[in-house]
Design a protein around this motif. Sequence first.
Motif, short mmCIF file in Angstrom:
data_model
loop_
_atom_site.label_atom_id
_atom_site.label_comp_id
_atom_site.label_asym_id
_atom_site.label_seq_id
_atom_site.Cartn_x
_atom_site.Cartn_y
_atom_site.Cartn_z
N GLN A 41 17.91 23.64 24.34
CA GLN A 41 16.90 23.55 23.29
C GLN A 41 15.90 22.43 23.58
O GLN A 41 14.70 22.62 23.41
CB GLN A 41 17.56 23.34 21.91
CG GLN A 41 16.56 23.45 20.76
CD GLN A 41 15.89 24.82 20.70
OE1 GLN A 41 16.56 25.84 20.62
NE2 GLN A 41 14.56 24.85 20.75
N GLU A 42 16.40 21.28 24.03
CA GLU A 42 15.50 20.17 24.39
C GLU A 42 14.51 20.62 25.46
O GLU A 42 13.31 20.35 25.37
CB GLU A 42 16.29 18.99 24.98
CG GLU A 42 17.01 18.12 23.99
CD GLU A 42 17.81 17.02 24.71
OE1 GLU A 42 17.64 16.81 25.93
OE2 GLU A 42 18.60 16.36 24.01
N MET A 44 13.57 23.77 26.24
CA MET A 44 12.65 24.79 25.73
C MET A 44 11.57 24.17 24.84
O MET A 44 10.41 24.58 24.89
CB MET A 44 13.41 25.90 24.99
CG MET A 44 14.29 26.76 25.89
SD MET A 44 13.46 27.50 27.33
CE MET A 44 12.25 28.55 26.53
N ASP A 45 11.95 23.17 24.04
CA ASP A 45 10.96 22.47 23.22
C ASP A 45 9.90 21.80 24.10
O ASP A 45 8.71 21.82 23.80
CB ASP A 45 11.63 21.42 22.32
CG ASP A 45 12.47 22.04 21.21
OD1 ASP A 45 12.34 23.26 20.96
OD2 ASP A 45 13.27 21.31 20.60
N TYR A 46 10.36 21.21 25.20
CA TYR A 46 9.47 20.52 26.13
C TYR A 46 8.57 21.51 26.88
O TYR A 46 7.35 21.35 26.93
CB TYR A 46 10.30 19.70 27.13
CG TYR A 46 9.53 19.23 28.34
CD1 TYR A 46 8.74 18.09 28.29
CD2 TYR A 46 9.58 19.95 29.54
CE1 TYR A 46 8.03 17.67 29.41
CE2 TYR A 46 8.87 19.54 30.66
CZ TYR A 46 8.09 18.40 30.58
OH TYR A 46 7.37 17.99 31.68
N THR A 48 7.63 24.52 26.36
CA THR A 48 6.72 25.39 25.60
C THR A 48 5.63 24.60 24.87
O THR A 48 4.85 25.20 24.13
CB THR A 48 7.51 26.27 24.60
OG1 THR A 48 8.31 25.43 23.76
CG2 THR A 48 8.40 27.27 25.33
N LEU A 49 5.57 23.28 25.08
CA LEU A 49 4.47 22.50 24.49
C LEU A 49 3.15 22.99 25.08
O LEU A 49 3.06 23.21 26.31
CB LEU A 49 4.63 21.01 24.80
CG LEU A 49 5.71 20.26 24.05
CD1 LEU A 49 5.86 18.84 24.62
CD2 LEU A 49 5.40 20.19 22.56
N GLN A 52 1.54 21.95 28.72
CA GLN A 52 2.59 21.28 29.51
C GLN A 52 2.47 21.65 30.98
O GLN A 52 2.29 22.82 31.31
CB GLN A 52 3.96 21.71 28.97
CG GLN A 52 5.13 21.00 29.59
CD GLN A 52 5.07 19.51 29.40
OE1 GLN A 52 4.61 18.80 30.27
NE2 GLN A 52 5.52 19.05 28.25
N LYS A 67 21.82 25.58 22.96
CA LYS A 67 21.20 26.73 23.62
C LYS A 67 21.69 26.74 25.06
O LYS A 67 21.47 25.79 25.80
CB LYS A 67 19.68 26.65 23.56
CG LYS A 67 19.00 27.88 24.12
CD LYS A 67 17.53 27.88 23.85
CE LYS A 67 17.30 28.22 22.39
NZ LYS A 67 15.91 28.47 22.06
N CYS A 72 18.23 30.35 27.55
CA CYS A 72 16.99 29.75 28.09
C CYS A 72 16.33 30.69 29.08
O CYS A 72 15.12 30.93 28.99
CB CYS A 72 17.29 28.44 28.79
SG CYS A 72 17.75 27.09 27.71
N GLU A 75 14.68 33.62 27.32
CA GLU A 75 13.45 33.19 26.65
C GLU A 75 12.32 32.93 27.64
O GLU A 75 11.19 33.36 27.43
CB GLU A 75 13.70 31.90 25.85
CG GLU A 75 14.15 32.14 24.44
CD GLU A 75 14.27 30.82 23.67
OE1 GLU A 75 13.30 30.04 23.63
OE2 GLU A 75 15.35 30.60 23.11
#
Length: 148
Positions: A41-42, A44-46, A48-49, A52, A67, A72, A75
Amino acid sequence: MNLDALKIVLVDDDEDDRTFFKDAIEEVDIKTNLLLFGNGQEFMDYITLPGQSLPHLVFLDLNMPIKNGIQCLTEIREIPTIKDLLIAIYSTSSSDQDIEDTFIKGANIYINKPNDFKKLKKIIKDVLKLNWQYHTSNLDRESFMLSI
């Protein structure tokens, strides 16, 4: 940050494995910038900014809380801006099912985590030097699993 360096990401929930990997990649004679994430999750958050900058290669563990690697990978392959990321599955699992699932879902290579520092350095060096265009255009089940 070294702009000539390969931008590498490791996503792994095991702190010892992250440290082991970091120590090994620092001893490989290829310039890298390594980013570490403790769960999918960390990462994917990074990744998809908006705006980026994408890494050259992602080493993705399968078995993580929050996750996992399969989630991952699935996704990533569905998001147009990141769907072409090079993904190296980096797992202790050698289950045929895991290898098959990640192959079908679009990973670029499958690597069993070695517990030997010298082997890990060799794997990292080999993977970073791969001709990915050639490797991915000729990808089949035999070339998918990295053998040491």
